[in-house]
Every structure is written in C-alpha cells, then in structure tokens.
Design a protein around this motif. Structure first.
Motif, mmCIF file in Angstrom:
data_model
loop_
_atom_site.group_PDB
_atom_site.id
_atom_site.type_symbol
_atom_site.label_atom_id
_atom_site.label_comp_id
_atom_site.label_asym_id
_atom_site.label_seq_id
_atom_site.Cartn_x
_atom_site.Cartn_y
_atom_site.Cartn_z
ATOM 1 N N UNK A 194 107.594 128.912 26.811
ATOM 2 C CA UNK A 194 108.251 128.373 27.997
ATOM 3 C C UNK A 194 107.251 128.224 29.151
ATOM 4 N N UNK A 195 106.369 129.238 29.303
ATOM 5 C CA UNK A 195 105.360 129.176 30.374
ATOM 6 C C UNK A 195 104.404 127.995 30.184
ATOM 7 N N UNK A 196 104.079 127.694 28.942
ATOM 8 C CA UNK A 196 103.168 126.575 28.663
ATOM 9 C C UNK A 196 103.867 125.258 28.970
ATOM 10 N N UNK A 197 105.134 125.180 28.581
ATOM 11 C CA UNK A 197 105.908 123.973 28.819
ATOM 12 C C UNK A 197 105.983 123.672 30.326
ATOM 13 N N UNK A 198 106.276 124.725 31.094
ATOM 14 C CA UNK A 198 106.361 124.564 32.562
ATOM 15 C C UNK A 198 105.028 124.089 33.133
ATOM 16 N N UNK A 199 103.951 124.733 32.675
ATOM 17 C CA UNK A 199 102.624 124.376 33.199
ATOM 18 C C UNK A 199 102.288 122.930 32.846
ATOM 19 N N UNK A 200 102.620 122.523 31.623
ATOM 20 C CA UNK A 200 102.329 121.151 31.193
ATOM 21 C C UNK A 200 103.020 120.156 32.116
#
Lengths: 344, 344
Positions: free
Chosen positions: B265-271
C-alpha cells in the motif's frame, strides 16, 4: 593490441559476460553449476574448501601504462591461486568481477580475459562466476579463488615450531626490481616521449613483476614426497614481512642467513645497476609470489631433491627474537621495512 | 555519525582488519580457518558449496549522500546472501574486500562493519576473509558469499516447465520508489541546502532501498514443507528482466496477471504521488531482492499457507511468448524495459 574498437555498450551486460567467457571450458568434476545463474555450485566430494579473495585497483596495484592487459588478467588469477597453494591446497575454481569505465573497448577486455583464460588452462581452474559493472574511473578487478584440500591437510601460518627449517621456493627480489625498472622507464618516457625503452636485457625482472607464476610445482612435490610443512604462506609483501607474520602467529623467533637467500643472477645485476642492495630487495621487495614454509628437520633429505627450494634458516624460541645473520657475521633484527637497514 | 576522526593510517592494514573484525564470532561448524591466513578453509561435510560474488562501486551502485554506511554494510552482505538463497541454499560464510580513499576515517569504517556484523548475526554467516586496500577515488566493495546445499538440492534458473506456477515473495517496486524519492530529495537539497527533507512518512520505501532483506524465511518454508521449486532466482534487476531470464534459459514462455502482482500500500501511494504507474514499478523496478520461483501445480495447497508468497501466473510453451494480462484484459509482451509500455 587490436586496432578495432567495439564499444562495450553494443553487447550489454549479459552479452558481454557471454562473449568474454564463451571459450572457457570446465576442467573440474567439482564444478557443478557455473557462470549464468545466481551462484555457482561446487562439490568437493569430502574434501575441504579453501577460499581467498583479492581486490586489484588501477593506480594502486597496477599501472596500465606498462602492464599489458593480457598479463594483468593472468596475474590477477595467479596471485589468488598463490594464496590457495599457500594453504597446501589445490585451486579448482575462480570468480572474476570487473568494474570498467567506457575507455575500455570489447577488444581490450578480450585481451584481459585471454590472460585469465590462459591462467585457467595452465593451473586447471574453472571460471565459475563474477560480475561486470560500470566504473566511473579506473579499472577495478576482484578475484575469488576456491580450492580443495584433503580434510585437515591444510597448512596455516601459526603452527611453526622451534627447530623447524625455514625454506623458500624460487628466488626473491626480482619483481621489486622489475617494478623499479618500469617506474624509472615510465618517468623517462613521460619526459621524453620519443625515447622508446629497450627492456630486452631485463626480461627476467620485468617478467617476475608482470607475469608471476604460482608455485603449483612445490605443492605437487610435497604431495609426491609426502611432506607436510608445519607452517606456510606466500610471499606477496616481502620475505621480512611474511616471516614476521609466521613468527608472530606461531609465537616463535627465527634466524635466517643472508648468504642463503636465493637471488637470481639477473636480479643481482639489476640491483647493482640501480644502486640497490640485492639482499634488501630479497627481504623487502614484494610480489614474488614464492612460498615461505617451515618444516621438521627430518624432511631435509627429501628437500635437497628439489633445486627450487632453499633452506634459509630455522625457527627459534620467541625470546631469541627474529634475526638475520649477514655475510659479514653481524646480526640484525628483521623488520618489515628491512629496506632502510640494508640500503646500499 | 561519531564526531571523532581517527585516520586509517594510524592502524596500518593488518591493524585495521584486526580492529574491524574483532567483534565477529564464528557461528558455523563449517568454518575451519577464518580471517588471518592466506585463505579460509570450509568443510561443508558432504553438502555442496554455493558461491556468488558482487562488486559495489560508489556512484554506480550507491550514493553516500543518502546511504548511511551502516546500512550500506548491511546491504552489501544481504544482496549476496539473496543470491545464495536463490539457489535454494543456506549461506554460511562471506568475504568482504574494500578499497577506501583517505576521506574515510576509522569511525566511518566502524559504521560500515557494524552493518556487516549485524547482517552476519541476523543471517548466521561468518566473515572469513577479505582485503582492505587504498583507493584513489571512491569506495569499492567486493563481497563473496558462500553457502551450502544438500547434494543436488540446488535450484537453477533453467529448469522451469510448462504448467508450473510462477510465484514471487513479498512485494515489488518499493526499492525503486525509495530510490526515486531519495534522488528527488537529493536534487532539492543540492539546490536548497537549508531545506531538510522529512522522510518519516516514506519509511517503507526508503527502507526497501537502503536496508533490504534476503528471503531466508522462504527457503526455510520450502524445507519445512518439503517444497522444491522447479526454477528460482532473486529479483535484483526487476521482475520483467528476471522472468525473461527464467523463460529464456528454460526455453519456455509465460503468462502473468497484472492484478496478481504484489504491491505494498505504501508503494502504491508513493507511486501515485510521483505520477508513476505502480505496475510499471513492480515490473521494472530493481533491488527488491524478493524471490521469483516456479513450482509444480501440485504444490499449490502448501503455498497458500504462506501469506508472503503470491502466485502471479504460469509457465507456457516458448511459442506462446512471454505475456502479461492487464487488469483491463489486454495482453502485452513483457520487456526488460517494461517501463515505457506502462508509464502512467
């Protein structure tokens, strides 16, 4: 050197590895998985595995102005094999990683890998892995050598004992004299680019530096004669330095004799030409990659069968210090910078 | 970072190695001879030996502006252990060689070796050798990792078969997003040195880049469940690139599904924050050090026991190509630069 120039980028990383390693054939049954996977797999079938690694950096360990890339490839392998032999083991595999800037062409790397290939064939080792990478500046070489030894037949540095004979293979000081010569010629050439140096007469000492050999033959002789040294290491930093390591780690002293130090006639001539003391070169010059080892006195009768081995002294109690007896009968402490004491 | 500065020259080469390695304890019975001899000796007692090596160069593989030395030491070890696990083997030893310029103090090297020590303890490996050397420019790190595997229990890249499930551990794309963030913050900081970046909210992605872990747990799970993958490799260059390696070397094709790709989820948000497509990051972002492996379909019931494993597709005949099915139902060729095709 070939005149063609192919950019490394035209091959890509994996293409480059494939290209550079395509002529390497597997020579050892112990090599189970080789170049091309996450890791290599080895089976030494009940023997113990010996591992050593060295990092070689341009400008620190080698100078490409006078080091042919083919010789550099050969030497990069040999200096690591020397460490394996120094454990009384047989090298079986190597990995080679390189970092290269775009100043290197595929043709230049071909030369480097030709030297590696030549060393692999001569010493019977397999290239089983490595890494190629861009480098911003300078040529970076990292070699790991792997070998095998019958269980507990390895020889450490720390196990020399009082009364043991101290022996060295081959002759000493040549590589340092080769370095002295090439550094001198480089300086002259930088000042006078039109003067081409003639190094024909100095082949022995330049060869000792640029294309050293590891003493496979000595380890084979030990095996054949059923000799096991009590301690051993290879001479990369100079005899004095290495002997002090053995004495310190074995908690002993030593006596060696100047007149017993093996020095080649060509090295002796070069030393006099440069105004250097041949003994100092033999004691403190590095990179000869000969073997320094200690043996029980009972082995003496077997030793004399091998002309490549010189007995240079014996191990003493630690309290007696680490000493050299000169030709004139004087006794000096051996120092890792023995250089100063013996300068002509 | 400590405020004290001790010059490396005050210790000398051998003093430096002794100093840096003095807290390292041997954890493996297979480590017979360790740091301090010409080579190390290992006895894997009938198991096969696995070897891998990596060269890490400052400015190419890491940027000291945002890489703490302790993390760098840790990561240098972990990326090599990851290659050992990717062979279905257990890492047991490492060697570490470094080339350092005089800009590094003993305190800085202490930090680097603290990270190495931490990794050795966590993964149960012994530091058994290496080399320290001067470098004219830049920090050079060469690590070799050694492991063991029961005879012929290793897993190669070239043995995937039609119908096998394609699986990955953990989640993908995080390390690349961490790199994107840190490179962006570095640029801002270089232009406005007074602005201190606040990376607290981005701990997950920066952690994925700066302090990756190797999937020891997955190999332990395989052992426990008596699963043997048909092919495996670690994901260092991005999922697309690694999957193409497995298919090419196994002479197969594949189908994977975008909706099955594990993305935190954190990667998705950052992307989304950076305007990047999370799928593209997962496919082409490198350095996640997750495992990519293929398995017989019969193993599916065991797989579902492990939440850290995602099934993302299956292996096909080579003629069917290497394809990804998007969430929208479209089919694309997988390319090692999948980036372009999927850019948001």
């Amino acid at each position: 050197m070939s005149e063609q120039r192919t950019e490394v980028a035209t091959l890509g990383e994996f293409g480059l590895i494939d290209h550079l390693t395509k002529n390497f054939e597997i020579q050892n049954a112990s090599t189970i998985v080789t170049v091309g996977d996450d890791a290599a797999v080895i089976d030494h079938f009940g023997k113990q595995t010996v591992i050593t690694t060295d990092l070689l950096l341009e400008g620190v360990h080698f100078d490409l102005m006078y080091t042919p890339l083919k010789h550099l490839g050969y030497k990069s392998v040999v200096v690591n094999l020397s460490d394996v032999y120094a454990m009384n083991a047989i090298p079986t595999q190597i990995t080679v990683s390189i970092g290269i800037s775009n100043r290197f062409s595929v043709e230049a790397l071909n030369e480097f890998y030709e030297g590696i290939h030549f060393a692999c064939e001569k010493y019977g080792v397999d290239l089983i892995g490595g890494d190629t990478s861009a480098s911003h500046k300078g040529f970076v070489i990292s070699v790991t050598a792997i070998g095998e030894v019958a269980p507990d037949n390895f020889v450490k540095r720390s196990t020399a004992e009082k009364g043991d004979l101290i022996c060295v293979s081959g002759d000493l000081g040549g590589a340092f004299l080769g370095l002295t010569l090439l550094e001198r010629e480089k300086k002259i050439w930088l000042e006078h680019p039109n003067v081409q140096p003639d190094l024909e007469d100095e082949k022995y000492i330049t060869g000792r530096l640029l294309k050293p050999e590891a003493r496979k033959d000595i380890i084979a002789f030990f095996e054949q004669q059923q000799i096991k040294p009590t301690a051993m290491m290879d001479i990369s930093d100079g005899l004095s330095s290495e002997l002090l390591h053995i004495c310190k780690q074995s908690n002993t002293g030593c006596r060696i004799y100047e007149e017993k130090l093996p020095i080649a006639e060509d090295s002796r001539k070069a030393a006099f030409k440069f105004g250097l003391d041949p003994t100092a070169c033999a004691l403190s010059g590095g990179e000869d990659y000969e073997l320094l080892f200690t043996l029980k006195q009972e082995a003496y009768d077997k030793l004399v069968l091998n002309e490549e081995i010189s007995v240079i002294g014996y191990i003493t109690d630690a309290e007696e210090g680490t000493k050299i007896i000169t030709k004139g009968g004087n006794t000096f402490d051996i120092t890792a910078q023995g250089w100063t004491a013996f300068k002509a």
